[in-house]
Design a protein around this motif. Structure first.
Motif, mmCIF file in Angstrom:
data_model
loop_
_atom_site.group_PDB
_atom_site.id
_atom_site.type_symbol
_atom_site.label_atom_id
_atom_site.label_comp_id
_atom_site.label_asym_id
_atom_site.label_seq_id
_atom_site.Cartn_x
_atom_site.Cartn_y
_atom_site.Cartn_z
ATOM 1 N N ASP A 2 0.854 -1.186 0.000
ATOM 2 C CA ASP A 2 0.000 0.000 0.000
ATOM 3 C C ASP A 2 0.890 1.237 0.000
ATOM 4 O O ASP A 2 2.092 1.147 -0.301
ATOM 5 N N GLN A 3 0.335 2.372 0.356
ATOM 6 C CA GLN A 3 1.097 3.619 0.339
ATOM 7 C C GLN A 3 2.290 3.578 1.285
ATOM 8 O O GLN A 3 3.287 4.259 1.057
ATOM 9 N N ARG A 4 2.208 2.773 2.325
ATOM 10 C CA ARG A 4 3.321 2.693 3.275
ATOM 11 C C ARG A 4 4.563 2.065 2.632
ATOM 12 O O ARG A 4 5.681 2.335 3.032
ATOM 13 N N THR A 5 4.360 1.243 1.622
ATOM 14 C CA THR A 5 5.490 0.692 0.870
ATOM 15 C C THR A 5 6.204 1.822 0.125
ATOM 16 O O THR A 5 7.437 1.887 0.105
ATOM 17 N N ASP A 6 5.431 2.721 -0.452
ATOM 18 C CA ASP A 6 6.012 3.887 -1.121
ATOM 19 C C ASP A 6 6.725 4.788 -0.118
ATOM 20 O O ASP A 6 7.771 5.359 -0.428
ATOM 21 N N VAL A 7 6.172 4.921 1.071
ATOM 22 C CA VAL A 7 6.809 5.722 2.121
ATOM 23 C C VAL A 7 8.169 5.123 2.478
ATOM 24 O O VAL A 7 9.148 5.853 2.654
ATOM 25 N N ALA A 9 10.131 3.360 0.507
ATOM 26 C CA ALA A 9 11.024 3.647 -0.615
ATOM 27 C C ALA A 9 11.446 5.119 -0.611
ATOM 28 O O ALA A 9 12.626 5.441 -0.803
ATOM 29 N N LEU A 10 10.503 6.007 -0.382
ATOM 30 C CA LEU A 10 10.809 7.432 -0.325
ATOM 31 C C LEU A 10 11.779 7.737 0.812
ATOM 32 O O LEU A 10 12.712 8.536 0.650
ATOM 33 N N SER A 11 11.609 7.075 1.935
ATOM 34 C CA SER A 11 12.505 7.272 3.075
ATOM 35 C C SER A 11 13.913 6.790 2.768
ATOM 36 O O SER A 11 14.898 7.416 3.177
ATOM 37 N N ALA A 12 14.023 5.690 2.049
ATOM 38 C CA ALA A 12 15.337 5.182 1.648
ATOM 39 C C ALA A 12 16.020 6.161 0.688
ATOM 40 O O ALA A 12 17.231 6.405 0.796
ATOM 41 N N ILE A 13 15.260 6.754 -0.212
ATOM 42 C CA ILE A 13 15.807 7.757 -1.129
ATOM 43 C C ILE A 13 16.211 9.009 -0.357
ATOM 44 O O ILE A 13 17.289 9.585 -0.587
ATOM 45 N N LEU A 14 15.373 9.444 0.573
ATOM 46 C CA LEU A 14 15.696 10.602 1.409
ATOM 47 C C LEU A 14 16.980 10.355 2.186
ATOM 48 O O LEU A 14 17.844 11.231 2.283
ATOM 49 N N GLY A 62 9.824 6.545 8.603
ATOM 50 C CA GLY A 62 9.547 6.083 7.246
ATOM 51 C C GLY A 62 10.133 4.713 6.938
ATOM 52 O O GLY A 62 9.638 4.005 6.069
ATOM 53 N N LEU A 63 11.203 4.343 7.666
ATOM 54 C CA LEU A 63 11.869 3.056 7.430
ATOM 55 C C LEU A 63 11.492 1.981 8.456
ATOM 56 O O LEU A 63 12.117 0.920 8.479
ATOM 57 N N ARG A 64 10.493 2.241 9.255
ATOM 58 C CA ARG A 64 10.111 1.246 10.270
ATOM 59 C C ARG A 64 9.747 -0.083 9.631
ATOM 60 O O ARG A 64 9.141 -0.137 8.565
#
Length: 84
Positions: A2-7, A9-14, A62-64
């Motif tokens: 869900d959207q938390r999977t995108d979160v 990924a976004l956290s890893a990029i951040l 974000g990476l929890r």
């Protein structure tokens, strides 16, 4: 998924943008997955002194590992980033 999977990924990029390092670096996919499951990356402010500690909190949340404990969506994450 869900959207938390995108979160996540976004956290890893951040993390990489803030530190210049990959959050879960390993020579192959299996080892990367093991790190994702078992390790927490070094807080960004420890790798880049001067970063606001609040960004550590945003990246960590974000990476929890437990997706239910992550931000529910990217806009919630962005709101916390603006407060950092």
């Amino acid at each position: 998924v869900d959207q938390r999977t995108d979160v996540f990924a976004l956290s890893a990029i951040l993390y990489e943008c803030l530190t210049g390092k990959i959050a879960f670096e390993a020579p192959n996919v299996a080892q990367i997955l093991m790190k994702i499951i078992n390790q927490t990356p070094t807080p960004p402010s420890q790798l880049r002194p001067g970063l606001p500690p609040r960004l550590d909190d945003v990246v960590e949340k974000g990476l929890r590992k437990d997706k239910l404990k992550r931000y529910p969506d990217a806009s919630s994450m962005a709101s916390d980033m603006c407060l950092a």
